[in-house]
Design a protein around this motif. Structure first.
Motif, PDB file in Angstrom:
ATOM      1  N   ALA A  93       0.842  -1.194   0.000  1.00 12.50           N
ATOM      2  CA  ALA A  93       0.000   0.000   0.000  1.00 12.50           C
ATOM      3  C   ALA A  93       0.879   1.245   0.000  1.00 12.50           C
ATOM      4  CB  ALA A  93      -0.916   0.005   1.220  1.00 12.50           C
ATOM      5  N   VAL A  94       0.331   2.314  -0.571  1.00 12.06           N
ATOM      6  CA  VAL A  94       0.992   3.619  -0.555  1.00 12.06           C
ATOM      7  C   VAL A  94      -0.018   4.599   0.028  1.00 12.06           C
ATOM      8  CG1 VAL A  94       1.990   5.454  -1.952  1.00 12.06           C
ATOM      9  CG2 VAL A  94       2.410   3.080  -2.566  1.00 12.06           C
ATOM     10  N   VAL A  95       0.425   5.350   1.043  1.00  7.07           N
ATOM     11  CA  VAL A  95      -0.440   6.312   1.720  1.00  7.07           C
ATOM     12  C   VAL A  95       0.137   7.702   1.524  1.00  7.07           C
ATOM     13  CG1 VAL A  95      -1.377   7.040   3.941  1.00  7.07           C
ATOM     14  CG2 VAL A  95      -1.123   4.623   3.439  1.00  7.07           C
ATOM     15  N   GLU A  96      -0.763   8.652   1.253  1.00  6.99           N
ATOM     16  CA  GLU A  96      -0.352  10.046   1.112  1.00  6.99           C
ATOM     17  C   GLU A  96      -1.336  10.908   1.890  1.00  6.99           C
ATOM     18  OE1 GLU A  96       1.295  12.891  -2.453  1.00  6.99           O
ATOM     19  OE2 GLU A  96      -0.033  11.251  -2.962  1.00  6.99           O
ATOM     20  N   PHE A  97      -0.800  11.778   2.756  1.00  3.68           N
ATOM     21  CA  PHE A  97      -1.624  12.666   3.570  1.00  3.68           C
ATOM     22  C   PHE A  97      -1.594  14.073   3.013  1.00  3.68           C
ATOM     23  CE2 PHE A  97      -0.927   9.409   6.785  1.00  3.68           C
ATOM     24  CZ  PHE A  97      -2.180   9.318   7.347  1.00  3.68           C
ATOM     25  N   ASP A  98      -2.746  14.721   3.061  1.00  2.97           N
ATOM     26  CA  ASP A  98      -2.842  16.154   2.829  1.00  2.97           C
ATOM     27  C   ASP A  98      -3.475  16.701   4.102  1.00  2.97           C
ATOM     28  OD1 ASP A  98      -3.254  18.754   2.102  1.00  2.97           O
ATOM     29  OD2 ASP A  98      -4.543  18.304   0.389  1.00  2.97           O
ATOM     30  N   ASN A  99      -2.640  17.260   4.966  1.00  4.87           N
ATOM     31  CA  ASN A  99      -3.100  17.714   6.281  1.00  4.87           C
ATOM     32  C   ASN A  99      -3.996  18.942   6.188  1.00  4.87           C
ATOM     33  OD1 ASN A  99      -2.889  16.761   8.977  1.00  4.87           O
ATOM     34  ND2 ASN A  99      -1.776  18.630   9.503  1.00  4.87           N
ATOM     35  N   GLY A 100      -4.101  19.545   5.006  1.00  3.47           N
ATOM     36  CA  GLY A 100      -4.976  20.698   4.828  1.00  3.47           C
ATOM     37  C   GLY A 100      -4.605  21.821   5.775  1.00  3.47           C
ATOM     38  N   GLU A 101      -5.572  22.337   6.489  1.00  4.46           N
ATOM     39  CA  GLU A 101      -5.360  23.447   7.417  1.00  4.46           C
ATOM     40  C   GLU A 101      -5.249  22.996   8.870  1.00  4.46           C
ATOM     41  OE1 GLU A 101      -8.561  26.161   6.698  1.00  4.46           O
ATOM     42  OE2 GLU A 101      -8.148  26.242   4.558  1.00  4.46           O
ATOM     43  N   VAL A 102      -5.195  21.680   9.115  1.00  2.00           N
ATOM     44  CA  VAL A 102      -5.102  21.170  10.485  1.00  2.00           C
ATOM     45  C   VAL A 102      -3.732  21.538  11.045  1.00  2.00           C
ATOM     46  CG1 VAL A 102      -5.206  19.119  11.947  1.00  2.00           C
ATOM     47  CG2 VAL A 102      -6.670  19.275   9.927  1.00  2.00           C
ATOM     48  N   PRO A 103      -3.678  22.226  12.203  1.00  6.36           N
ATOM     49  CA  PRO A 103      -2.406  22.737  12.719  1.00  6.36           C
ATOM     50  C   PRO A 103      -1.534  21.704  13.438  1.00  6.36           C
ATOM     51  CG  PRO A 103      -4.193  23.424  14.136  1.00  6.36           C
ATOM     52  CD  PRO A 103      -4.813  22.707  12.969  1.00  6.36           C
ATOM     53  N   PHE A 104      -1.953  20.449  13.504  1.00  2.00           N
ATOM     54  CA  PHE A 104      -1.151  19.432  14.188  1.00  2.00           C
ATOM     55  C   PHE A 104      -1.269  18.109  13.438  1.00  2.00           C
ATOM     56  CE2 PHE A 104      -5.307  19.855  16.151  1.00  2.00           C
ATOM     57  CZ  PHE A 104      -5.821  18.578  16.031  1.00  2.00           C
ATOM     58  N   LEU A 105      -0.289  17.242  13.646  1.00  4.21           N
ATOM     59  CA  LEU A 105      -0.302  15.916  13.038  1.00  4.21           C
ATOM     60  C   LEU A 105      -0.707  14.880  14.091  1.00  4.21           C
ATOM     61  CD1 LEU A 105       2.982  16.063  10.950  1.00  4.21           C
ATOM     62  CD2 LEU A 105       0.658  16.080  10.091  1.00  4.21           C
ATOM     63  N   PRO A 106      -1.439  13.863  13.702  1.00  5.99           N
ATOM     64  CA  PRO A 106      -1.901  12.876  14.679  1.00  5.99           C
ATOM     65  C   PRO A 106      -0.900  11.758  14.951  1.00  5.99           C
ATOM     66  CG  PRO A 106      -2.877  12.412  12.574  1.00  5.99           C
ATOM     67  CD  PRO A 106      -2.064  13.663  12.405  1.00  5.99           C
ATOM     68  N   PHE A 107       0.382  11.996  14.723  1.00  2.68           N
ATOM     69  CA  PHE A 107       1.366  10.947  14.893  1.00  2.68           C
ATOM     70  C   PHE A 107       2.437  11.384  15.876  1.00  2.68           C
ATOM     71  CE2 PHE A 107      -0.329  10.792  10.570  1.00  2.68           C
ATOM     72  CZ  PHE A 107      -0.977   9.575  10.633  1.00  2.68           C
ATOM     73  N   THR A 108       2.900  10.448  16.703  1.00  5.17           N
ATOM     74  CA  THR A 108       3.900  10.780  17.714  1.00  5.17           C
ATOM     75  C   THR A 108       5.266  11.034  17.097  1.00  5.17           C
ATOM     76  OG1 THR A 108       4.295   8.428  18.058  1.00  5.17           O
ATOM     77  CG2 THR A 108       2.735   9.514  19.543  1.00  5.17           C
ATOM     78  N   GLU A 109       5.534  10.417  15.962  1.00  6.04           N
ATOM     79  CA  GLU A 109       6.803  10.653  15.279  1.00  6.04           C
ATOM     80  C   GLU A 109       6.531  11.241  13.902  1.00  6.04           C
ATOM     81  OE1 GLU A 109       8.128   6.470  13.540  1.00  6.04           O
ATOM     82  OE2 GLU A 109       7.711   6.385  15.692  1.00  6.04           O
TER      83      GLU A 109
END
Length: 166
Positions: A93-109
């Motif tokens: 699988a290949v995953v690509e994120f577009d965080n848009g205008e969200v000011p934080f990422l949901p990942f610890t690393e």
């Protein structure tokens, strides 16, 4: 005389049937045999790739008093801009994120930018989408879609992103 009559009728019937068997209309047409061409992908191309884009459907804020969470998706406008694109094939699988205008990422690393090579582990329930050759879990997958669980600064509050297919 009866015997001659039957012999003559039998000979006539054989003649008629032999003559009708040679009729041109009963021969089958010639259909040449052609080998099927295999659709071999070029090197580096992955066959049967299925690509889906997901958006946030719910953002659950969970606490010790409310472990199932309160949906805060509609409370903040920037959640509607987040997108996750997942391309799945037989090779991974290949995953690509577009965080848009969200000011934080949901990942610890920190995740690598752009397309992330992942594996979808079907041997566990819920299925786990993790970065290839690591233990980093991006999301879990159940029948209703992907879920990402994370924690921000507060040790008492945790969050769940629930994605739905566009």
């Amino acid at each position: 005389m009866n015997m001659k009559k039957y012999a003559l009728l039998l000979a006539a019937a054989l003649f008629v049937s032999a003559f009708s068997a040679c009729d041109d209309e009963t021969t089958l047409p010639y259909i040449p045999y052609e080998e099927d061409k295999t659709e071999t992908p070029t090197e580096g191309e992955d066959p049967d790739i299925i690509t889906n884009t997901y958006r946030l459907n719910q953002v659950l804020q969970c606490s010790p008093e409310n472990p199932s969470g309160v949906d805060i998706f509609g409370k903040l406008d920037f959640f509607a801009t987040l997108r996750m694109t997942v391309s799945v094939s037989a090779t991974g699988a290949v995953v690509e994120f577009d965080n848009g205008e969200v000011p934080f990422l949901p990942f610890t690393e920190a995740l690598p930018e752009g397309k992330i090579q992942c594996d979808l582990d079907h041997s566990v329930i819920p299925n786990v989408l993790r970065i290839r050759d690591t233990d980093t879990v991006i999301a879990t997958f159940e029948k209703d879609g992907f879920t990402t669980e994370f924690q921000l600064d507060s040790k008492l509050l945790s969050y769940k992103y629930k994605y739905t297919k566009l």
